[in-house]
Design a protein around this motif. Structure first.
Motif, PDB file in Angstrom:
ATOM      1  N   PRO A   1       1.053  -0.602   0.307  1.00  0.00           N
ATOM      2  CA  PRO A   1      -0.072   0.006   0.423  1.00  0.00           C
ATOM      3  C   PRO A   1       0.893   1.083  -0.092  1.00  0.00           C
ATOM      4  O   PRO A   1       0.497   2.507  -0.767  1.00  0.00           O
ATOM      5  N   ASN A   2       1.872   0.954   0.129  1.00  0.00           N
ATOM      6  CA  ASN A   2       3.102   2.568   0.502  1.00  0.00           C
ATOM      7  C   ASN A   2       4.545   2.020   0.033  1.00  0.00           C
ATOM      8  O   ASN A   2       4.899   2.303   0.517  1.00  0.00           O
ATOM      9  N   ARG A   3       3.904   1.262  -0.876  1.00  0.00           N
ATOM     10  CA  ARG A   3       5.383   0.763  -1.450  1.00  0.00           C
ATOM     11  C   ARG A   3       6.379   2.399  -2.329  1.00  0.00           C
ATOM     12  O   ARG A   3       6.475   2.706  -2.723  1.00  0.00           O
ATOM     13  N   PRO A   4       7.734   2.333  -1.327  1.00  0.00           N
ATOM     14  CA  PRO A   4       8.858   3.681  -1.779  1.00  0.00           C
ATOM     15  C   PRO A   4       8.994   3.371  -3.526  1.00  0.00           C
ATOM     16  O   PRO A   4      10.259   2.232  -3.323  1.00  0.00           O
ATOM     17  N   ARG A   5       9.244   3.814  -4.189  1.00  0.00           N
ATOM     18  CA  ARG A   5       9.554   3.317  -5.641  1.00  0.00           C
ATOM     19  C   ARG A   5      10.920   3.556  -5.569  1.00  0.00           C
ATOM     20  O   ARG A   5      11.581   2.752  -6.431  1.00  0.00           O
ATOM     21  N   ALA A   6      11.746   4.409  -4.980  1.00  0.00           N
ATOM     22  CA  ALA A   6      13.379   4.725  -4.702  1.00  0.00           C
ATOM     23  C   ALA A   6      13.676   3.173  -4.366  1.00  0.00           C
ATOM     24  O   ALA A   6      14.794   2.640  -4.696  1.00  0.00           O
ATOM     25  N   VAL A   7      13.229   2.758  -3.079  1.00  0.00           N
ATOM     26  CA  VAL A   7      13.877   1.987  -2.797  1.00  0.00           C
ATOM     27  C   VAL A   7      13.385   0.389  -3.464  1.00  0.00           C
ATOM     28  O   VAL A   7      14.547  -0.775  -4.112  1.00  0.00           O
ATOM     29  N   CYS A   8      11.940  -0.080  -4.097  1.00  0.00           N
ATOM     30  CA  CYS A   8      11.399  -0.911  -4.212  1.00  0.00           C
ATOM     31  C   CYS A   8      12.036  -1.538  -6.339  1.00  0.00           C
ATOM     32  O   CYS A   8      12.069  -2.430  -6.816  1.00  0.00           O
ATOM     33  N   ASP A   9      11.396   0.107  -6.878  1.00  0.00           N
ATOM     34  CA  ASP A   9      12.022  -0.615  -7.993  1.00  0.00           C
ATOM     35  C   ASP A   9      12.996  -1.393  -8.639  1.00  0.00           C
ATOM     36  O   ASP A   9      13.886  -1.011  -8.589  1.00  0.00           O
ATOM     37  N   LEU A  10      13.090  -2.728  -9.499  1.00  0.00           N
ATOM     38  CA  LEU A  10      14.299  -3.151  -9.522  1.00  0.00           C
ATOM     39  C   LEU A  10      15.281  -3.504  -9.212  1.00  0.00           C
ATOM     40  O   LEU A  10      15.827  -4.269  -9.320  1.00  0.00           O
ATOM     41  N   THR A  11      13.951  -3.786  -7.815  1.00  0.00           N
ATOM     42  CA  THR A  11      15.323  -4.402  -6.650  1.00  0.00           C
ATOM     43  C   THR A  11      15.120  -5.845  -6.591  1.00  0.00           C
ATOM     44  O   THR A  11      14.207  -6.535  -6.854  1.00  0.00           O
ATOM     45  N   THR A  12      16.086  -6.800  -6.825  1.00  0.00           N
ATOM     46  CA  THR A  12      16.659  -8.058  -6.044  1.00  0.00           C
ATOM     47  C   THR A  12      16.643  -8.447  -4.705  1.00  0.00           C
ATOM     48  O   THR A  12      17.522  -8.778  -4.529  1.00  0.00           O
ATOM     49  N   ASN A  13      17.420  -7.650  -4.001  1.00  0.00           N
ATOM     50  CA  ASN A  13      17.200  -7.363  -2.657  1.00  0.00           C
ATOM     51  C   ASN A  13      16.720  -7.971  -1.728  1.00  0.00           C
ATOM     52  O   ASN A  13      14.942  -7.028  -1.486  1.00  0.00           O
ATOM     53  N   LYS A  14      16.566  -9.491  -1.241  1.00  0.00           N
ATOM     54  CA  LYS A  14      14.831  -9.795  -0.453  1.00  0.00           C
ATOM     55  C   LYS A  14      14.521  -9.297   0.634  1.00  0.00           C
ATOM     56  O   LYS A  14      14.043  -9.857   1.444  1.00  0.00           O
ATOM     57  N   ASP A  15      16.307  -8.632   1.420  1.00  0.00           N
ATOM     58  CA  ASP A  15      15.588  -7.471   2.404  1.00  0.00           C
ATOM     59  C   ASP A  15      14.567  -6.279   2.050  1.00  0.00           C
ATOM     60  O   ASP A  15      13.873  -6.151   3.388  1.00  0.00           O
TER      61      ASP A  15
END
Length: 167
Positions: free
Chosen positions: A78-92
């Motif tokens: 619901p509050n997905r931060p694009r700068a952190v999330c988009d294209l990430t493969t970091n399981k954390d």
């Protein structure tokens, strides 16, 4: 960040039974659809036959065909931060970004049901957007890691799996 190029193959198989249990696959056809997003997991088709895929960064993409390609359709957080999330493969980042592991369209309502490993059972309407959380627990027991979802066409019942390290 690096994103993997994954080619999805759609196969149209013509399976002919001949003489008992032997089968032949004479007409093997496929179409390649490149996707430049991290770790696609599940694929489903909407009421019009368009493919959708969930990926590791918490997004769900819809294939619009050539030359348009894949477009973001929905997100599970619901509050997905694009700068952190988009294209990430970091399981954390998965508990923040989401991880849609199971997708299935209800072909009577054209709603997309989503089994997200961290956000539970969700759904979105035919236009996508931020998915609505339907359930995060059953009988007071929180889900651990939702993995797959399916819908019984006759009854409309939604079934999903909650992965366990024990079973």
């Amino acid at each position: 960040m690096k994103s993997a190029l994954v080619i999805l193959f759609f196969f149209c198989l013509s399976v002919h039974q001949s003489q008992g249990a032997s089968f032949s696959l004479p007409n093997l056809n496929h179409h390649e659809i490149p996707i430049h997003v991290p770790q696609p997991e599940s694929i489903t088709f909407d009421c019009n036959g368009a493919p959708y895929v969930g990926v590791a960064d918490g997004r769900i993409f819809k294939w619009l065909g050539y030359p348009f390609g894949w477009r973001e359709f929905a997100v599970t957080a619901p509050n997905r931060p694009r700068a952190v999330c988009d294209l990430t493969t970091n399981k954390d980042n998965e508990p923040i970004c989401g991880r849609p592991l199971g997708l299935k369209f209800d072909l009577t309502t054209c709603e997309l049901y989503i089994a997200d490993a961290y956000f539970g059972l969700l759904k979105t309407g035919p236009n996508g957007g931020v998915a609505q959380i339907l359930a995060t627990s059953a009988e007071g027991v929180p889900f651990r890691f939702l993995n797959g979802v399916d819908i019984d066409r006759q009854s409309g019942m939604v079934y999903f799996t909650d992965t366990s390290a024990i079973y």
